[in-house]
Design a protein around this motif. Sequence first.
Motif, PDB file in Angstrom:
ATOM      1  N   ASP A  42     -64.951 -10.148 -17.047  1.00 12.91           N
ATOM      2  CA  ASP A  42     -65.418 -11.479 -16.655  1.00 12.91           C
ATOM      3  C   ASP A  42     -64.555 -12.580 -17.264  1.00 12.91           C
ATOM      4  N   GLN A  43     -64.174 -12.417 -18.534  1.00 13.40           N
ATOM      5  CA  GLN A  43     -63.326 -13.409 -19.185  1.00 13.40           C
ATOM      6  C   GLN A  43     -61.968 -13.492 -18.496  1.00 13.40           C
ATOM      7  N   ILE A  44     -61.397 -12.335 -18.191  1.00 14.15           N
ATOM      8  CA  ILE A  44     -60.082 -12.293 -17.550  1.00 14.15           C
ATOM      9  C   ILE A  44     -60.150 -12.930 -16.166  1.00 14.15           C
ATOM     10  N   ALA A  45     -61.201 -12.608 -15.415  1.00 10.31           N
ATOM     11  CA  ALA A  45     -61.364 -13.183 -14.077  1.00 10.31           C
ATOM     12  C   ALA A  45     -61.487 -14.702 -14.144  1.00 10.31           C
ATOM     13  N   GLU A  46     -62.229 -15.182 -15.143  1.00 10.04           N
ATOM     14  CA  GLU A  46     -62.408 -16.630 -15.282  1.00 10.04           C
ATOM     15  C   GLU A  46     -61.083 -17.319 -15.576  1.00 10.04           C
ATOM     16  N   VAL A  47     -60.305 -16.764 -16.515  1.00  6.34           N
ATOM     17  CA  VAL A  47     -59.014 -17.365 -16.857  1.00  6.34           C
ATOM     18  C   VAL A  47     -58.047 -17.271 -15.679  1.00  6.34           C
ATOM     19  N   ALA A  48     -58.143 -16.166 -14.922  1.00  2.00           N
ATOM     20  CA  ALA A  48     -57.272 -15.985 -13.757  1.00  2.00           C
ATOM     21  C   ALA A  48     -57.680 -16.866 -12.587  1.00  2.00           C
ATOM     22  N   GLY A  49     -58.898 -17.396 -12.632  1.00  2.00           N
ATOM     23  CA  GLY A  49     -59.374 -18.252 -11.556  1.00  2.00           C
ATOM     24  C   GLY A  49     -59.703 -17.486 -10.292  1.00  2.00           C
ATOM     25  N   MET A  50     -60.257 -16.288 -10.456  1.00  2.00           N
ATOM     26  CA  MET A  50     -60.633 -15.497  -9.285  1.00  2.00           C
ATOM     27  C   MET A  50     -61.959 -14.795  -9.560  1.00  2.00           C
ATOM     28  N   SER A  51     -62.572 -14.281  -8.508  1.00  2.00           N
ATOM     29  CA  SER A  51     -63.845 -13.594  -8.682  1.00  2.00           C
ATOM     30  C   SER A  51     -63.625 -12.209  -9.292  1.00  2.00           C
ATOM     31  N   LYS A  52     -64.664 -11.691  -9.932  1.00  2.00           N
ATOM     32  CA  LYS A  52     -64.570 -10.367 -10.527  1.00  2.00           C
ATOM     33  C   LYS A  52     -64.290  -9.298  -9.469  1.00  2.00           C
ATOM     34  N   PRO A  53     -64.982  -9.294  -8.316  1.00  2.00           N
ATOM     35  CA  PRO A  53     -64.667  -8.286  -7.289  1.00  2.00           C
ATOM     36  C   PRO A  53     -63.216  -8.360  -6.809  1.00  2.00           C
ATOM     37  N   ASN A  54     -62.697  -9.572  -6.697  1.00  2.00           N
ATOM     38  CA  ASN A  54     -61.301  -9.721  -6.275  1.00  2.00           C
ATOM     39  C   ASN A  54     -60.364  -9.130  -7.314  1.00  2.00           C
ATOM     40  N   LEU A  55     -60.629  -9.404  -8.585  1.00  2.00           N
ATOM     41  CA  LEU A  55     -59.805  -8.844  -9.659  1.00  2.00           C
ATOM     42  C   LEU A  55     -59.847  -7.315  -9.638  1.00  2.00           C
ATOM     43  N   LEU A  56     -61.041  -6.758  -9.434  1.00  2.00           N
ATOM     44  CA  LEU A  56     -61.207  -5.310  -9.466  1.00  2.00           C
ATOM     45  C   LEU A  56     -60.531  -4.614  -8.291  1.00  2.00           C
ATOM     46  N   TYR A  57     -60.164  -5.375  -7.260  1.00  2.00           N
ATOM     47  CA  TYR A  57     -59.375  -4.785  -6.175  1.00  2.00           C
ATOM     48  C   TYR A  57     -57.985  -4.402  -6.685  1.00  2.00           C
ATOM     49  N   TYR A  58     -57.459  -5.225  -7.592  1.00  2.00           N
ATOM     50  CA  TYR A  58     -56.104  -5.006  -8.094  1.00  2.00           C
ATOM     51  C   TYR A  58     -56.069  -4.068  -9.295  1.00  2.00           C
ATOM     52  N   PHE A  59     -57.058  -4.178 -10.156  1.00  2.00           N
ATOM     53  CA  PHE A  59     -57.157  -3.302 -11.324  1.00  2.00           C
ATOM     54  C   PHE A  59     -58.600  -2.825 -11.416  1.00  2.00           C
TER      55      PHE A  59
END
Length: 213
Positions: A42-59
Amino acid sequence: MATARASRTQRRTRIQEEKEEQILEAALEVFSSHGFRGSTIDQIAEVAGMSKPNLLYYFRTKEAIHGALIARVLDTWLEPLRAFDAKGNPESEIRSYIRRKLEMARDFPRESRLFANEILQGAPNVIDELKGPLKSLVDEKAAVIRTWAKDGKIARCDPYHLIFSIWSTTQHYADFDVQVRAVLGEQQSGQGRFEDAARFLEQLFLGGLAIQP
């Protein structure tokens, strides 16, 4: 070592590459500040400026992100040691190595802290690399230093502890930067501190190896 999920697709688009870099940059900021255990997706997604599901698509996992970062950092961190040339002049090679390591401490402080945190946790994600490729590289360069000493070009020394000492003294300026700047004070804590450090470490190591600095 873990790779990005998107990188395993047949056709990796420019957008995928950009998103992965965006995530890794955010993760570097989070991991270097909070360590692996103190960081969350959640912290990484927030700093990246994207949703958690979107982040989890990549990693898929936090471990995958961390593994990708560590692999990149380790490769970058070892580049100056790879450039250590057996055919070069010992004084020039050691001087260059010290300066390149200090430049990395100056330019990549978050990467240094990330790697230091990994080691302090027992190196769970890189222990195979430490015992394998890293050990092989250090063994190779230790043999170079031994040859220089045998040929009378430098004083005899333990090559492994020489390399460890250069690592610890140069990376100190990244891992303990706040302490360094606090102790030096405003007058001495600017970018010039790295040049001051370089001159001192050259004197320390080259003088200790009986090479005229």
